[in-house]
Design a protein around this motif. Structure first.
Motif, PDB file in Angstrom:
ATOM      1  N   ILE A   1       0.832  -1.208   0.000  1.00 31.91           N
ATOM      2  CA  ILE A   1       0.000   0.000   0.000  1.00 31.91           C
ATOM      3  C   ILE A   1       0.865   1.256   0.000  1.00 31.91           C
ATOM      4  N   ALA A   2       1.954   1.252   0.749  1.00 29.78           N
ATOM      5  CA  ALA A   2       2.833   2.433   0.784  1.00 29.78           C
ATOM      6  C   ALA A   2       3.412   2.722  -0.599  1.00 29.78           C
ATOM      7  N   VAL A   3       3.784   1.686  -1.332  1.00 30.86           N
ATOM      8  CA  VAL A   3       4.315   1.885  -2.686  1.00 30.86           C
ATOM      9  C   VAL A   3       3.221   2.394  -3.621  1.00 30.86           C
ATOM     10  N   ILE A   4       2.020   1.812  -3.522  1.00 30.56           N
ATOM     11  CA  ILE A   4       0.901   2.258  -4.368  1.00 30.56           C
ATOM     12  C   ILE A   4       0.601   3.730  -4.112  1.00 30.56           C
ATOM     13  N   ILE A   5       0.556   4.112  -2.836  1.00 29.44           N
ATOM     14  CA  ILE A   5       0.252   5.503  -2.491  1.00 29.44           C
ATOM     15  C   ILE A   5       1.360   6.439  -2.973  1.00 29.44           C
ATOM     16  N   SER A   6       2.600   6.101  -2.659  1.00 31.95           N
ATOM     17  CA  SER A   6       3.692   7.031  -2.981  1.00 31.95           C
ATOM     18  C   SER A   6       3.892   7.200  -4.486  1.00 31.95           C
ATOM     19  N   THR A   7       3.595   6.181  -5.272  1.00 26.54           N
ATOM     20  CA  THR A   7       3.697   6.350  -6.726  1.00 26.54           C
ATOM     21  C   THR A   7       2.533   7.172  -7.278  1.00 26.54           C
ATOM     22  N   GLY A   8       1.456   7.282  -6.519  1.00 23.92           N
ATOM     23  CA  GLY A   8       0.311   8.075  -6.957  1.00 23.92           C
ATOM     24  C   GLY A   8       0.424   9.551  -6.620  1.00 23.92           C
ATOM     25  N   ILE A   9       1.468   9.929  -5.903  1.00 24.47           N
ATOM     26  CA  ILE A   9       1.659  11.332  -5.517  1.00 24.47           C
ATOM     27  C   ILE A   9       2.747  11.934  -6.407  1.00 24.47           C
ATOM     28  N   ASN A  10       2.318  12.699  -7.386  1.00 26.35           N
ATOM     29  CA  ASN A  10       3.248  13.406  -8.265  1.00 26.35           C
ATOM     30  C   ASN A  10       2.574  14.698  -8.721  1.00 26.35           C
ATOM     31  N   PRO A  11       2.556  15.704  -7.831  1.00 29.44           N
ATOM     32  CA  PRO A  11       1.824  16.935  -8.138  1.00 29.44           C
ATOM     33  C   PRO A  11       2.378  17.714  -9.323  1.00 29.44           C
ATOM     34  N   LYS A  12       3.616  17.479  -9.707  1.00 31.25           N
ATOM     35  CA  LYS A  12       4.175  18.189 -10.856  1.00 31.25           C
ATOM     36  C   LYS A  12       3.589  17.645 -12.166  1.00 31.25           C
ATOM     37  N   ALA A  13       3.269  16.363 -12.197  1.00 28.24           N
ATOM     38  CA  ALA A  13       2.744  15.748 -13.416  1.00 28.24           C
ATOM     39  C   ALA A  13       1.227  15.859 -13.511  1.00 28.24           C
ATOM     40  N   LYS A  14       0.544  15.779 -12.364  1.00 33.65           N
ATOM     41  CA  LYS A  14      -0.919  15.777 -12.353  1.00 33.65           C
ATOM     42  C   LYS A  14      -1.390  16.510 -11.098  1.00 33.65           C
ATOM     43  N   PRO A  15      -2.441  17.308 -11.188  1.00 32.52           N
ATOM     44  CA  PRO A  15      -2.928  18.013  -9.999  1.00 32.52           C
ATOM     45  C   PRO A  15      -3.270  17.037  -8.869  1.00 32.52           C
ATOM     46  N   TYR A  16      -2.901  17.413  -7.665  1.00 33.80           N
ATOM     47  CA  TYR A  16      -3.129  16.582  -6.484  1.00 33.80           C
ATOM     48  C   TYR A  16      -3.906  17.420  -5.480  1.00 33.80           C
ATOM     49  N   PHE A  17      -5.163  17.046  -5.264  1.00 37.44           N
ATOM     50  CA  PHE A  17      -6.066  17.825  -4.429  1.00 37.44           C
ATOM     51  C   PHE A  17      -6.230  17.175  -3.054  1.00 37.44           C
ATOM     52  N   LEU A  18      -6.893  17.893  -2.138  1.00 42.35           N
ATOM     53  CA  LEU A  18      -7.121  17.367  -0.798  1.00 42.35           C
ATOM     54  C   LEU A  18      -7.895  16.048  -0.833  1.00 42.35           C
ATOM     55  N   PHE A  19      -8.828  15.919  -1.759  1.00 42.35           N
ATOM     56  CA  PHE A  19      -9.563  14.654  -1.897  1.00 42.35           C
ATOM     57  C   PHE A  19      -8.595  13.497  -2.105  1.00 42.35           C
ATOM     58  N   ASP A  20      -7.593  13.707  -2.942  1.00 43.75           N
ATOM     59  CA  ASP A  20      -6.609  12.675  -3.228  1.00 43.75           C
ATOM     60  C   ASP A  20      -5.774  12.361  -1.987  1.00 43.75           C
ATOM     61  N   GLY A  21      -5.376  13.411  -1.279  1.00 46.04           N
ATOM     62  CA  GLY A  21      -4.595  13.216  -0.056  1.00 46.04           C
ATOM     63  C   GLY A  21      -5.374  12.464   1.006  1.00 46.04           C
ATOM     64  N   TYR A  22      -6.646  12.818   1.161  1.00 44.74           N
ATOM     65  CA  TYR A  22      -7.483  12.123   2.141  1.00 44.74           C
ATOM     66  C   TYR A  22      -7.744  10.678   1.718  1.00 44.74           C
ATOM     67  N   ALA A  23      -7.898  10.454   0.427  1.00 44.99           N
ATOM     68  CA  ALA A  23      -8.086   9.073  -0.058  1.00 44.99           C
ATOM     69  C   ALA A  23      -6.850   8.235   0.252  1.00 44.99           C
ATOM     70  N   HIS A  24      -5.668   8.813   0.046  1.00 41.35           N
ATOM     71  CA  HIS A  24      -4.440   8.082   0.343  1.00 41.35           C
ATOM     72  C   HIS A  24      -4.234   7.910   1.848  1.00 41.35           C
TER      73      HIS A  24
END
Length: 165
Positions: free
Chosen positions: A72-95
């Motif tokens: 899960i930690a790998v899945i989450i950390s690979t999904g966090i790339n705000p430079k490539a794609k917008p990352y909103f609070l919804f995404d942070g709370y989901a992770h």
């Protein structure tokens, strides 16, 4: 002052906190389960050393809990790339919720595996017919962590769906 960041500035904090929570809590459960079961194996090994290898099952099952948190930690950390794609609070709370679901389920499962493993291997040394029952109880305890892993994957997959692209 120009910034190439798009999305919410604090959202990655929650995402990374979720990744850390998954790994830390799952490893705490794995460590507790391993230590508690290991004490039982050592105690039982004094009376019946021929059963030591058969009694390692709870230790191995507890060790798997850490792997669930790592996944899960790998899945989450690979999904966090705000430079490539917008990352909103919804995404942070989901992770964050994904990491907490997996991590806390792993912690609970590790506690159950440790207690059952300790008592089970000691009882198995005195009555070998209890081995199958001990294994079944350990499987049900391990299933708790598996449920957390499944829910964590589902919650993590929800990240990125907060805005229509």
């Amino acid at each position: 002052m120009s910034s190439t960041f798009s999305g919410d500035e604090t959202a990655p904090f929650f995402g990374f906190l979720g990744a850390a929570s998954a790994l830390v809590f799952s490893c705490m459960g794995a460590a507790y389960g391993t230590a508690k079961s290991g004490v039982g194996v050592a105690s039982m090994g004094v009376m019946r050393p021929e059963l030591v290898m058969k009694s390692i099952v709870p230790v191995v099952m507890a060790g798997v809990l850490g792997i669930y948190g790592l996944i899960i930690a790998v899945i989450i950390s690979t999904g966090i790339n705000p430079k490539a794609k917008p990352y909103f609070l919804f995404d942070g709370y989901a992770h964050l919720s994904s990491g907490l679901a997996c991590g806390l389920a792993g912690l609970a499962a590790g506690m159950a595996i440790g207690i059952v493993g300790d008592a089970g291997v000691r009882a198995n040394a005195q009555q070998p017919k209890l081995f199958v029952g001990m294994i079944l109880i350990l499987i049900f305890a391990e299933a708790l962590a598996l449920y957390g892993l499944i829910v964590g994957i589902i919650l993590s997959s929800r990240a990125g769906q907060s805005r229509a692209d």
